[in-house]
Each structure stands twice: as C-alpha cells, then as structure tokens.
Design an enzyme around this catalytic site. Structure first.
Site, PDB file in Angstrom:
ATOM      1  N   GLY A   1       1.185  -1.246   0.159  1.00 58.28           N
ATOM      2  CA  GLY A   1      -0.046   0.153   0.184  1.00 58.28           C
ATOM      3  C   GLY A   1       0.779   1.100   0.011  1.00 58.28           C
ATOM      4  O   GLY A   1       1.965   1.003   0.600  1.00 58.28           O
ATOM      5  N   GLY A   2       0.177   2.522  -0.731  1.00 61.29           N
ATOM      6  CA  GLY A   2       1.043   3.318  -0.308  1.00 61.29           C
ATOM      7  C   GLY A   2       2.261   3.361  -1.891  1.00 61.29           C
ATOM      8  O   GLY A   2       2.748   2.752  -2.405  1.00 61.29           O
ATOM      9  N   ASP A   3       3.632   4.174  -0.953  1.00 61.50           N
ATOM     10  CA  ASP A   3       5.256   3.653  -1.553  1.00 61.50           C
ATOM     11  C   ASP A   3       5.711   2.264  -0.769  1.00 61.50           C
ATOM     12  O   ASP A   3       7.243   2.502  -0.682  1.00 61.50           O
ATOM     13  CB  ASP A   3       5.469   4.640  -0.970  1.00 61.50           C
ATOM     14  CG  ASP A   3       5.903   5.106   0.613  1.00 61.50           C
ATOM     15  OD1 ASP A   3       5.451   4.706   0.860  1.00 61.50           O
ATOM     16  OD2 ASP A   3       6.535   6.161  -0.143  1.00 61.50           O
ATOM     17  N   GLU A   4       4.986   1.311   0.015  1.00 66.45           N
ATOM     18  CA  GLU A   4       5.978   0.302   0.656  1.00 66.45           C
ATOM     19  C   GLU A   4       5.265  -0.939  -0.166  1.00 66.45           C
ATOM     20  O   GLU A   4       4.020  -1.305  -0.587  1.00 66.45           O
ATOM     21  CB  GLU A   4       5.076   0.191   1.791  1.00 66.45           C
ATOM     22  CG  GLU A   4       5.329   1.692   3.117  1.00 66.45           C
ATOM     23  CD  GLU A   4       4.380   0.765   3.943  1.00 66.45           C
ATOM     24  OE1 GLU A   4       5.233   2.021   5.244  1.00 66.45           O
ATOM     25  OE2 GLU A   4       3.298  -0.005   4.977  1.00 66.45           O
TER      26      GLU A   4
END
Length: 244
Positions: free
Chosen positions: A126-129
């Site tokens: 999720g996001g930038d992970e």
C-alpha cells in the site's frame, strides 16, 4: 553490531546476487496492471515457506521497502505522476530480485516441495511500501546484497515526460529463523529495520537486530510520557527572545 551480525555491510560469505535463481511472480495492484497479493496472502505464502525452511534447515528473508521522497512527488506532480513512479519502481524491484541474464526468460513459480534457491515473491503493501520474500538464502549477507542492488536501482532518476524526478529506497531485512519464527513477526521486524534505515539517512538497507526494537519502544515511551506530563505541569519553554 554486538551480536556479530553486520548491518549495512556484508555478513559472512554471501553468494553473489547475479548467481541467485529468481522466479517471476505477480507484483502490485493497478499500478502494474496485475492483481496484488494482499498482505494476508503474502503472509500465508511466507508462512508456507517458513514451514519448508523449518523442515529442511533452510533460511529465508523478508525485505520491507519504502520509497524515499515519494510523497513529495505525489503531492507536487499529482497522483498520475505518482502512479507512473510506482510502476517504474515495481519494475526496478523485479529487476533487482532476479539476475540480468534471467530477465528475458523468467522461471515460473514451481509448486514443488522445494522452492528454488533464491526464489522470490514481491507485493505492494500500500502507498509506497513493498515487501519481498527471498527463499533458500545462505545467510543475512545474501539478502543484504540483494537489498543493496535494489537501492542502487531505485536511486536512478525517473523520467516523467520532459522532467526527471529523483527518489531512493530504504529497506529493512529480517531473516528466518534468527529474527522471527513466523511471517507476521518477520514482517514487523523488517518494518522496524526499514524505519531505522530511513531515519539514519535514507537510501540504505539495514538488517534487523533486537536493539532496533528496544530503541523504538524507548522513543514511544518517552513521547507518551511527555504528552502526559506537559498538560499537567503547564511547562513553558523559553529563550532570551521568546516564550512558547
């Protein structure tokens, strides 16, 4: 460190990453145009591999990767630009997880009891992970070599039309069985190591050690104590020029 494990360096006699056999697996969600293995599925896969490693005396590692500076790109240039960076980062992550001579003829994931040496599975949390599972590694140093190669790929500029933007990656590494006996614990410890890699200057990879968790817990306890103490005591902080 004091436990004899190397952090930010090579531990033991790791196999060169270009000799590791990797597998091609689905990555990401809409950013890569494929189905995303959700966190639960990724943990289930990791737990299955942990079971195999336990039966055969093997090792595996979980990498937890966070893109440095991505929020600034997303906020400044918009979500469309952010999605393009995520797609490019996903591709670089895949390239970092398999040797260059395998890129044009990837090995498909095998259902056999024994996963191939150095096989991998990656997912966007999720996001930038992102997280990556490295199976049948020799030691933590082998996972560190892979993480360092990924860092080198991630720091290259991204081309967005007539503009270039820069980012990098902070990566935490947790190894079975040293750093945990189940996938959830390994992921948590890899996340902790990633946090310290980011706060230590970013663009770095760190191997988990227990003192990282101790430091994080101490910081959380201190912050909680300060939040409780300041309202009760009405503490003022001042200098010669100002009162807060």
């Amino acid at each position: 460190d004091d436990s004899g494990r190397h952090v930010g360096g090579v531990a033991g006699k790791a196999r060169p990453p270009d000799r590791i056999e990797h597998v091609r697996v689905p990555v990401l969600d809409r950013c890569a145009g494929e189905d995303q293995p959700v966190v639960g599925r990724a943990l289930e896969r990791a737990d299955r591999e942990i079971g195999r490693a336990a039966r055969h005396g093997g090792k595996l590692a979980i990498l937890f990767l966070d893109l440095d500076g991505f929020k600034g790109i997303n906020d400044t240039l918009g979500h469309a630009a952010g999605d393009r960076v995520l797609r490019a980062a996903a591709e670089r992550l895949q390239n970092g997880l398999r040797p260059s001579d395998m890129a044009s003829r990837p090995v498909e994931l095998e259902p056999a009891e024994h996963a191939p040496a150095g096989s991998t599975e990656v997912a966007r949390l999720g996001g930038d992970e992102f997280t990556a599972l490295l199976c049948n590694i020799a030691d933590a140093g082998e996972a560190l070599l892979v993480a360092q190669r990924i860092c080198a790929l991630m720091r290259r500029p991204y081309r967005l039309g007539d503009r270039e933007v820069s980012s990098s990656a902070s990566i935490g590494i947790a190894v079975y069985p040293e750093d945990g006996l189940d996938a959830a614990t390994l992921l948590q410890h890899a996340d902790t190591a990633m946090y310290h890699a980011k706060t230590s200057g970013r663009d770095n990879a760190l191997i988990y050690r227990v003192s990282l968790t101790d430091t994080l817990v101490q910081r959380m306890d201190l912050e909680a104590s300060l939040r409780l103490a300041l309202p009760r005591q009405g503490t003022l902080m001042w200098s010669d020029d100002m009162v807060i």
